[in-house]
Design a protein around this motif. Structure first.
Motif, PDB file in Angstrom:
ATOM      1  N   ILE A   1       5.503  24.286  73.259  1.00 40.56           N
ATOM      2  CA  ILE A   1       5.076  22.898  73.082  1.00 40.56           C
ATOM      3  C   ILE A   1       6.137  21.971  73.671  1.00 40.56           C
ATOM      4  CG2 ILE A   1       4.400  21.124  71.433  1.00 40.56           C
ATOM      5  CD1 ILE A   1       3.597  23.334  69.498  1.00 40.56           C
TER       6      ILE A   1
ATOM      7  N   CYS B   1       4.038  15.374  74.286  1.00 35.83           N
ATOM      8  CA  CYS B   1       3.208  15.121  73.109  1.00 35.83           C
ATOM      9  C   CYS B   1       3.157  13.619  72.827  1.00 35.83           C
ATOM     10  CB  CYS B   1       3.761  15.866  71.894  1.00 35.83           C
ATOM     11  SG  CYS B   1       2.859  15.533  70.353  1.00 35.83           S
TER      12      CYS B   1
ATOM     13  N   CYS C   1      -5.003  17.984  68.640  1.00 34.59           N
ATOM     14  CA  CYS C   1      -4.824  19.382  68.231  1.00 34.59           C
ATOM     15  C   CYS C   1      -5.250  19.591  66.777  1.00 34.59           C
ATOM     16  CB  CYS C   1      -3.372  19.819  68.427  1.00 34.59           C
ATOM     17  SG  CYS C   1      -2.147  18.771  67.614  1.00 34.59           S
TER      18      CYS C   1
ATOM     19  N   VAL D   1       0.620  17.129  63.130  1.00 41.40           N
ATOM     20  CA  VAL D   1       1.610  16.447  63.964  1.00 41.40           C
ATOM     21  C   VAL D   1       2.365  15.465  63.081  1.00 41.40           C
ATOM     22  CG1 VAL D   1       2.036  15.019  65.994  1.00 41.40           C
ATOM     23  CG2 VAL D   1       0.145  16.653  65.999  1.00 41.40           C
TER      24      VAL D   1
ATOM     25  N   PRO E   1       4.542  18.519  66.549  1.00 40.40           N
ATOM     26  CA  PRO E   1       3.387  19.335  66.185  1.00 40.40           C
ATOM     27  C   PRO E   1       3.858  20.618  65.502  1.00 40.40           C
ATOM     28  CG  PRO E   1       3.399  18.755  68.528  1.00 40.40           C
ATOM     29  CD  PRO E   1       4.750  18.477  67.993  1.00 40.40           C
TER      30      PRO E   1
ATOM     31  N   CYS F   1      -5.498  19.816  74.277  1.00 39.87           N
ATOM     32  CA  CYS F   1      -4.343  18.910  74.305  1.00 39.87           C
ATOM     33  C   CYS F   1      -4.440  17.947  75.489  1.00 39.87           C
ATOM     34  CB  CYS F   1      -3.042  19.712  74.392  1.00 39.87           C
ATOM     35  SG  CYS F   1      -1.554  18.683  74.427  1.00 39.87           S
TER      36      CYS F   1
ATOM     37  N   ALA G   1       0.563  19.280  76.706  1.00 45.32           N
ATOM     38  CA  ALA G   1       1.870  19.557  76.107  1.00 45.32           C
ATOM     39  C   ALA G   1       1.984  20.988  75.599  1.00 45.32           C
ATOM     40  CB  ALA G   1       2.129  18.586  74.949  1.00 45.32           C
ATOM     41  N   ARG G   2       0.863  21.713  75.550  1.00 42.41           N
ATOM     42  CA  ARG G   2       0.883  23.058  74.987  1.00 42.41           C
ATOM     43  C   ARG G   2       0.587  24.106  76.050  1.00 42.41           C
ATOM     44  NH1 ARG G   2      -0.613  23.368  68.729  1.00 42.41           N
ATOM     45  NH2 ARG G   2      -0.004  21.261  68.123  1.00 42.41           N
TER      46      ARG G   2
END
Length: 297
Positions: A96, A101, A107, A126, A143, A254, A258-259
């Motif tokens: 992550i 984020c 998410c 988050v 997160p 996402c 970011a993931r």
């Protein structure tokens, strides 16, 4: 991520954010019909085993008699079995990127939709923390799915061996073996586990008609006295989606990209390369849990 300030947040500060959401161990176990003191002591000593202060054999020797007395036929004696794939199979890891984020909670929402989690239960949350004084203000988004630890204290304290580790790195729950003692909840240093009280979304038509597959098992209608009601629930990296060759719902949806998800045993995978970044860190590494969720700061 910073709102106005460019101050670099340290890994220890992120761990402190996690501490702020942990359940009160005594209050949590007060809801359990089982021995609260036993659960507290096991959670404490499980941490000692991870830090090398206590041998695993001594841990089981200390608690075997008490567990037999408290759980009777439910107690599964012996050390937990953790399969190792020796690098021959995938070892699933999530990375992550905290700089990407934006704190949109997509998410969280997609996870609830995919896993049909009941009120009060979110596998993916988050957390936000504002620090500093205007104009030197920073906003941090963190997160938190389940860490899928390589050395999970939740597995160690489970009296029925309902919690176990798969050879692909996922910490799973056999909900048919789980008796809802909540010992794993207080042992988890990341607050990633919840007890299913059987609550429903009354305003959502059809909510109880179908449940999400719990670790690949389609359990059908949700009702009192039927698994997973009365058991422990948590993120499984969307194991049922992995079985279909798909990514976890939180990764797929996402909006900030970011993931990242993949096999860390593959040196050419994106997660392997990102894990080697100088920006990479894991929450509470000093505990020795060896999380499979890696953050980039």
């Amino acid at each position: 991520m910073g709102l106005f300030s460019k101050k670099q947040v340290q890994p220890k500060e992120y761990s402190q954010i996690i501490d702020s959401i942990l359940p009160n161990p005594r209050k949590e176990l007060a809801k359990s019909p089982y021995d609260s003191k036993l659960g507290l002591n096991m959670a404490r000593d499980a941490r000692k085993v991870l830090s090398g202060q206590m041998k695993i054999a001594d841990f089981h020797k200390v608690y075997s008699s008490s567990l037999t007395k408290e759980f009777g036929k439910y107690y599964a004696a012996g050390e937990e079995q953790q399969k190792k794939n020796n690098g021959k199979g995938p070892k699933w890891v999530m990375v992550i990127d905290l700089q990407k984020c934006v704190g949109c909670d997509t998410c969280t929402v997609s996870c609830k939709a995919e896993n049909r989690t009941p009120p009060g239960i979110s596998y993916n949350v988050v957390m936000e923390q504002m620090s500093g004084d205007f104009p030197n203000v920073s906003l941090v988004n963190l997160p938190r799915p389940c860490m899928q630890c390589d050395q999970p204290p939740c597995v160690q304290v489970c009296p029925t061996r309902a919690t176990y580790k798969l050879d692909n790195g996922i910490v799973a729950i056999d909900n048919d073996r789980c008796i809802g003692c909540r010992y794993c909840i207080v042992a988890c240093p990341y607050g990633a586990r919840s007890y299913d009280f059987g609550d429903s979304y009354e305003e959502m038509l059809g909510y109880n008609d179908v449940t999400s597959p719990e670790y690949g098992v389609d359990r059908g209608e949700r009702k009192k006295g039927k698994t997973p009601v009365g058991t422990i629930r948590k993120c499984s990296f969307c194991f049922h989606r992995l079985e279909r060759g798909e990514e976890p719902a939180c990764v797929e949806t996402c909006i900030g990209d970011a993931r990242f998800f993949g096999d860390i045993n593959d040196p050419n995978s994106t997660v392997s390369k990102l894990a080697a970044s100088p920006r990479a860190f894991r929450l509470k590494e000093e505990l020795g849990t060896e999380p499979s969720v890696i953050y980039l700061r």
